[in-house]
Write an enzyme that holds these catalytic residues in place. Structure first.
Site, PDB file in Angstrom:
ATOM      1  N   PHE A 225      -0.198   7.946  -9.346  1.00 56.59           N
ATOM      2  CA  PHE A 225       0.042   6.964  -7.864  1.00 56.59           C
ATOM      3  C   PHE A 225       0.421   8.222  -6.868  1.00 56.59           C
ATOM      4  O   PHE A 225       0.538   8.194  -5.462  1.00 56.59           O
ATOM      5  CB  PHE A 225       0.877   6.128  -7.899  1.00 56.59           C
ATOM      6  CG  PHE A 225       0.368   4.973  -8.591  1.00 56.59           C
ATOM      7  CD1 PHE A 225      -1.019   4.393  -8.579  1.00 56.59           C
ATOM      8  CD2 PHE A 225       1.023   4.098  -9.658  1.00 56.59           C
ATOM      9  CE1 PHE A 225      -1.325   3.419  -9.244  1.00 56.59           C
ATOM     10  CE2 PHE A 225       0.776   3.026 -10.256  1.00 56.59           C
ATOM     11  CZ  PHE A 225      -0.727   2.628 -10.066  1.00 56.59           C
TER      12      PHE A 225
ATOM     13  N   HIS B 124       6.389   4.284 -10.751  1.00 53.03           N
ATOM     14  CA  HIS B 124       5.987   4.259  -9.486  1.00 53.03           C
ATOM     15  C   HIS B 124       5.572   2.755  -8.994  1.00 53.03           C
ATOM     16  O   HIS B 124       4.496   2.414  -9.473  1.00 53.03           O
ATOM     17  CB  HIS B 124       4.798   5.286  -9.250  1.00 53.03           C
ATOM     18  CG  HIS B 124       4.384   5.609  -8.024  1.00 53.03           C
ATOM     19  ND1 HIS B 124       4.303   6.766  -7.289  1.00 53.03           N
ATOM     20  CD2 HIS B 124       4.373   4.929  -6.663  1.00 53.03           C
ATOM     21  CE1 HIS B 124       4.158   6.824  -6.126  1.00 53.03           C
ATOM     22  NE2 HIS B 124       4.068   5.744  -5.862  1.00 53.03           N
ATOM     23  N   LEU B 125       6.290   2.216  -8.342  1.00 53.11           N
ATOM     24  CA  LEU B 125       6.004   1.024  -7.879  1.00 53.11           C
ATOM     25  C   LEU B 125       4.671   0.713  -7.268  1.00 53.11           C
ATOM     26  O   LEU B 125       4.066   1.828  -6.512  1.00 53.11           O
ATOM     27  CB  LEU B 125       7.056   0.752  -6.614  1.00 53.11           C
ATOM     28  CG  LEU B 125       6.784  -0.653  -5.940  1.00 53.11           C
ATOM     29  CD1 LEU B 125       7.720  -1.885  -6.630  1.00 53.11           C
ATOM     30  CD2 LEU B 125       6.756  -0.685  -4.225  1.00 53.11           C
ATOM     31  N   HIS B 126       4.077  -0.238  -7.575  1.00 46.23           N
ATOM     32  CA  HIS B 126       2.650  -0.692  -7.144  1.00 46.23           C
ATOM     33  C   HIS B 126       2.822  -2.148  -7.099  1.00 46.23           C
ATOM     34  O   HIS B 126       3.176  -3.022  -8.121  1.00 46.23           O
ATOM     35  CB  HIS B 126       1.588  -0.069  -7.873  1.00 46.23           C
ATOM     36  CG  HIS B 126       1.552  -0.406  -9.388  1.00 46.23           C
ATOM     37  ND1 HIS B 126       2.625   0.475 -10.235  1.00 46.23           N
ATOM     38  CD2 HIS B 126       0.964  -0.963 -10.259  1.00 46.23           C
ATOM     39  CE1 HIS B 126       2.357   0.231 -11.494  1.00 46.23           C
ATOM     40  NE2 HIS B 126       1.445  -0.748 -11.370  1.00 46.23           N
ATOM     41  N   GLN B 127       1.845  -2.917  -6.106  1.00 43.22           N
ATOM     42  CA  GLN B 127       1.804  -4.326  -6.089  1.00 43.22           C
ATOM     43  C   GLN B 127       0.218  -4.561  -6.307  1.00 43.22           C
ATOM     44  O   GLN B 127      -0.608  -3.996  -5.669  1.00 43.22           O
ATOM     45  CB  GLN B 127       2.295  -4.729  -4.589  1.00 43.22           C
ATOM     46  CG  GLN B 127       1.966  -6.244  -4.598  1.00 43.22           C
ATOM     47  CD  GLN B 127       2.839  -7.075  -3.694  1.00 43.22           C
ATOM     48  OE1 GLN B 127       3.882  -7.421  -4.099  1.00 43.22           O
ATOM     49  NE2 GLN B 127       2.306  -7.343  -2.658  1.00 43.22           N
TER      50      GLN B 127
END
Length: 181
Positions: free
Chosen positions: A46, A139-142
């Site tokens: 990401f 790593h944040l992800h929506q």
């Protein structure tokens, strides 16, 4: 390709069984764990994706603080992820601008998927931490997963296989073209 009425004769070991084979060799990279992300930005897909071209990184849209990208291993065709550029692991670490833009990109993703593919519903959410199912926890992800009536079938359950009707590059282009604004 049509389904044969009779099993085809095969050379080699084994007995003809009448089953068709869906060969998906590109999935072997996922099975073997290639390109698995470490905890640092240098190993993070990401963090790498936004440095590529939109086509090369499968990026559908870019904002000032977040971007939207196709999932390389989608649950459904058109499966998108909204990611902050900044390497943060937890939703509570987002600053107010990132939080706002992540929400706006999610709304635009839904709008684009409805226009591009007639999506009738969505699964939207984040998996915080490996124990919650995050494949890339660092790593944040929506996730924004489009759904259609009758889109479930026996293939994932019986064959552990997803049938996707379009190549990722083509899907990226169709959604990017439908992206609002």
């Amino acid at each position: 390709m049509s389904v044969a009425d009779e099993p085809s004769v095969q050379d080699g070991a084994g007995e003809p069984d009448g089953l068709q084979r869906l060969w998906m060799p590109h999935r072997m990279a996922y099975i073997k764990g290639e390109n698995r992300a470490g905890d640092g930005p240098e190993e993070c897909p990401f963090c790498r994706a936004p440095k590529l071209s939109d086509t090369g990184g499968l990026i559908v849209a870019r904002g000032a603080r977040v971007y939207t990208v196709l999932n390389l291993y989608p649950y459904n065709s058109g499966h998108l992820m909204v990611c902050p550029y900044r390497h943060v692991a937890d939703y509570t670490e987002l600053d107010p601008g990132e939080t706002t833009e992540l929400a706006e990109h999610t709304k635009k993703a839904m709008t684009a998927l409805r226009a591009a593919s007639g999506a009738q519903g969505f699964n939207i959410g984040m998996n915080m931490g490996g124990v919650a199912g995050a494949g890339i926890a660092a790593h944040l992800h929506q996730h924004v997963v489009p759904r259609w009536g009758g889109d479930t079938n026996f293939m994932p359950v019986v064959a552990r296989t997803k049938v996707l009707p379009q190549l990722l590059g083509e899907t990226r282009q169709v959604i990017a073209d439908a992206w609002p604004g």
